[in-house]
Scaffold this motif. Structure first.
Motif, PDB file in Angstrom:
ATOM      1  N   GLY A 121       5.581 -38.560  28.106  1.00 34.38           N
ATOM      2  CA  GLY A 121       4.480 -37.890  28.759  1.00 34.38           C
ATOM      3  C   GLY A 121       4.946 -37.157  30.015  1.00 34.38           C
ATOM      4  N   LYS A 122       3.976 -36.724  30.816  1.00 33.72           N
ATOM      5  CA  LYS A 122       4.280 -35.932  32.017  1.00 33.72           C
ATOM      6  C   LYS A 122       5.107 -36.728  33.025  1.00 33.72           C
ATOM      7  CE  LYS A 122      -0.119 -35.187  32.674  1.00 33.72           C
ATOM      8  NZ  LYS A 122      -0.673 -35.798  31.438  1.00 33.72           N
ATOM      9  N   ARG A 140       4.527 -29.345  21.826  1.00 37.53           N
ATOM     10  CA  ARG A 140       3.921 -30.040  20.690  1.00 37.53           C
ATOM     11  C   ARG A 140       4.960 -30.927  20.003  1.00 37.53           C
ATOM     12  NH1 ARG A 140      -0.348 -28.936  16.971  1.00 37.53           N
ATOM     13  NH2 ARG A 140       0.120 -29.697  14.873  1.00 37.53           N
ATOM     14  N   LEU A 141       4.540 -32.126  19.595  1.00 39.33           N
ATOM     15  CA  LEU A 141       5.443 -33.023  18.871  1.00 39.33           C
ATOM     16  C   LEU A 141       5.892 -32.380  17.568  1.00 39.33           C
ATOM     17  CD1 LEU A 141       3.562 -36.441  19.209  1.00 39.33           C
ATOM     18  CD2 LEU A 141       5.753 -35.873  20.241  1.00 39.33           C
ATOM     19  N   SER A 142       7.147 -32.519  17.245  1.00 37.59           N
ATOM     20  CA  SER A 142       7.619 -32.044  15.948  1.00 37.59           C
ATOM     21  C   SER A 142       7.593 -33.203  14.954  1.00 37.59           C
ATOM     22  CB  SER A 142       9.040 -31.494  16.058  1.00 37.59           C
ATOM     23  OG  SER A 142       9.978 -32.544  16.236  1.00 37.59           O
ATOM     24  N   SER A 185      11.742 -39.662  13.791  1.00 39.36           N
ATOM     25  CA  SER A 185      12.950 -40.276  14.349  1.00 39.36           C
ATOM     26  C   SER A 185      12.606 -41.373  15.348  1.00 39.36           C
ATOM     27  CB  SER A 185      13.803 -39.192  15.012  1.00 39.36           C
ATOM     28  OG  SER A 185      14.903 -39.762  15.690  1.00 39.36           O
ATOM     29  N   VAL A 186      11.625 -41.109  16.217  1.00 40.83           N
ATOM     30  CA  VAL A 186      11.230 -42.101  17.229  1.00 40.83           C
ATOM     31  C   VAL A 186      10.650 -43.347  16.566  1.00 40.83           C
ATOM     32  CG1 VAL A 186       9.589 -42.556  19.095  1.00 40.83           C
ATOM     33  CG2 VAL A 186      10.868 -40.410  19.058  1.00 40.83           C
ATOM     34  N   VAL A 206       1.207 -35.961  13.195  1.00 42.79           N
ATOM     35  CA  VAL A 206       1.359 -34.922  14.220  1.00 42.79           C
ATOM     36  C   VAL A 206       0.076 -34.106  14.338  1.00 42.79           C
ATOM     37  CG1 VAL A 206       2.528 -32.757  14.769  1.00 42.79           C
ATOM     38  CG2 VAL A 206       3.867 -34.756  14.115  1.00 42.79           C
ATOM     39  N   ARG A 207      -0.573 -33.845  13.221  1.00 36.05           N
ATOM     40  CA  ARG A 207      -1.812 -33.062  13.254  1.00 36.05           C
ATOM     41  C   ARG A 207      -2.884 -33.769  14.075  1.00 36.05           C
ATOM     42  NH1 ARG A 207      -6.682 -32.367  10.923  1.00 36.05           N
ATOM     43  NH2 ARG A 207      -6.544 -34.298   9.723  1.00 36.05           N
ATOM     44  N   ARG A 208      -2.928 -35.089  13.981  1.00 37.48           N
ATOM     45  CA  ARG A 208      -3.938 -35.853  14.711  1.00 37.48           C
ATOM     46  C   ARG A 208      -3.564 -36.064  16.172  1.00 37.48           C
ATOM     47  NH1 ARG A 208      -7.736 -38.101  11.446  1.00 37.48           N
ATOM     48  NH2 ARG A 208      -7.333 -37.955   9.207  1.00 37.48           N
ATOM     49  N   CYS A 209      -2.273 -36.098  16.493  1.00 41.54           N
ATOM     50  CA  CYS A 209      -1.817 -36.333  17.873  1.00 41.54           C
ATOM     51  C   CYS A 209      -0.718 -35.325  18.211  1.00 41.54           C
ATOM     52  CB  CYS A 209      -1.281 -37.755  18.030  1.00 41.54           C
ATOM     53  SG  CYS A 209      -2.347 -39.033  17.355  1.00 41.54           S
ATOM     54  N   PRO A 210      -1.061 -34.063  18.390  1.00 43.59           N
ATOM     55  CA  PRO A 210      -0.026 -33.034  18.532  1.00 43.59           C
ATOM     56  C   PRO A 210       0.805 -33.115  19.804  1.00 43.59           C
ATOM     57  CG  PRO A 210      -2.207 -32.119  18.903  1.00 43.59           C
ATOM     58  CD  PRO A 210      -2.420 -33.503  18.394  1.00 43.59           C
ATOM     59  N   TYR A 211       0.251 -33.728  20.883  1.00 47.17           N
ATOM     60  CA  TYR A 211       0.975 -33.735  22.162  1.00 47.17           C
ATOM     61  C   TYR A 211       1.129 -35.141  22.750  1.00 47.17           C
ATOM     62  CZ  TYR A 211      -0.169 -28.780  21.934  1.00 47.17           C
ATOM     63  OH  TYR A 211      -0.303 -27.477  21.528  1.00 47.17           O
ATOM     64  N   ASP A 212       0.684 -36.142  22.034  1.00 36.67           N
ATOM     65  CA  ASP A 212       0.585 -37.483  22.631  1.00 36.67           C
ATOM     66  C   ASP A 212       1.365 -38.485  21.787  1.00 36.67           C
ATOM     67  OD1 ASP A 212      -0.169 -39.902  23.750  1.00 36.67           O
ATOM     68  OD2 ASP A 212      -2.210 -39.232  24.165  1.00 36.67           O
ATOM     69  N   LEU A 213       2.566 -38.819  22.224  1.00 40.70           N
ATOM     70  CA  LEU A 213       3.409 -39.755  21.481  1.00 40.70           C
ATOM     71  C   LEU A 213       2.790 -41.148  21.456  1.00 40.70           C
ATOM     72  CD1 LEU A 213       6.024 -40.471  20.007  1.00 40.70           C
ATOM     73  CD2 LEU A 213       7.128 -40.774  22.237  1.00 40.70           C
TER      74      LEU A 213
END
Length: 290
Positions: free
Chosen positions: A1-2, A124-126, A132-133, A172-179
């Motif tokens: 995150g930030k 955006r998360l790939s 991998s994570v 990824v579609r449901r959480c594009p920026y939030d790991l």
């Protein structure tokens, strides 16, 4: 995150004098300037603090700006004073983080590009990085994944080919920026049987009753989405209801599980797993009304 992004690049900055405001002690009650004055060992006056910062290269970090400013005119006035201090300290590197909605809110009143040379948006998360994570964390368990059969919509809407690729594409579609949210939904999808972990298609929490909430209840949720968390007193004062009715309104939202107590300063917040679904539900409600 930030916050992690800032932490990872502190060594690259290379400044010896780094001032990071500690919100555990100050937060909204005292504000940004008082917290920074404490860190600098100076009086809480813009000119005095500016002279202190002008003595050499410094770095000032304000993480999660939305948690520092009150949702009223005093919060805006405080941000304007901080911007005045920034204008008087050109040799100081100011690093400020916030979420996109709060960024846009402040940008309407005081454009960011007037005071900041660079704006960094979270990437955006790939699909491959997320896979991998998750699989690196899972490897120690010694169990294998059994990925779910994709829906027809998934097969038609993506270029992914295997069940594994389709599963992570949907995540990824449901959480594009939030790991963190992606990991949460992944854990919810898991069911273990012996040495195999079976995965269900990722599902976001559904909050169909959000449309039945009163306008004041929706206003509380929108405020918490904007400012991350707020004191109970502030929320009660901003409601047009009586003190007793406001208290009952907040208690009802807590019983519904839409808001919860935070860990500090008698504040309320929205559970992290519900932030994106609530934002999505309320956005669709606003569109229907307009």
């Amino acid at each position: 995150g930030k916050t992690s992004l800032i932490d990872n690049h502190l060594f690259d900055i290379g400044a010896s004098n780094v001032y990071r405001l500690d919100r555990r002690f100050w937060y909204r009650d005292d504000g940004i300037l008082r917290a920074l004055a404490f860190e600098l060992g100076a009086r809480e006056e813009v000119d005095v603090m500016a002279r202190k910062l002008q003595r050499g290269p410094h770095v000032v970090i304000i993480d999660a700006l939305e948690r520092w400013l009150s949702p009223d005119t005093s919060g805006f006035a405080q941000w304007r004073k901080v911007r005045q201090l920034m204008s008087k300290t050109p040799s100081t590197l100011w690093i400020v983080s916030t979420h996109d909605r709060f960024y846009e809110l402040l940008d309407e009143a005081l454009p960011w590009d007037v005071a900041f040379t660079d704006t960094i948006a979270m990437r955006r998360l790939s699909r491959d990085k997320l896979a991998s994570v998750i699989e690196l964390r899972h490897r120690l368990s010694g169990h294998s994944f059994d990925f779910p059969e994709p829906s027809l919509r998934q097969r038609l809407m993506t270029r992914a080919e295997t069940k594994k690729e389709l599963y992570y594409e949907e995540l990824v579609r449901r959480c594009p920026y939030d790991l963190r949210a992606a990991l949460y939904f992944h854990l919810r999808a898991m069911t273990q049987r012996r040495d195999t972990i079976f995965l269900q298609p990722p599902q976001s929490p559904s909050i169909p009753f959000i449309h039945t909430l009163r306008l004041e209840e929706q206003a509380v949720i929108l405020s918490l989405l904007q400012f991350d968390q707020l004191p109970k007193k502030t929320l009660r004062l901003n409601l047009s209801s009586s003190a007793m009715e406001s208290l009952e309104l907040l208690k009802r939202l807590q019983l519904l599980g839409l808001i919860e107590d935070s860990q500090s300063h008698d504040e309320l917040r929205i559970p992290h797993r519900l932030r994106r679904p609530l934002l999505s539900e309320l956005s669709s409600t606003i569109k229907e009304v307009s």
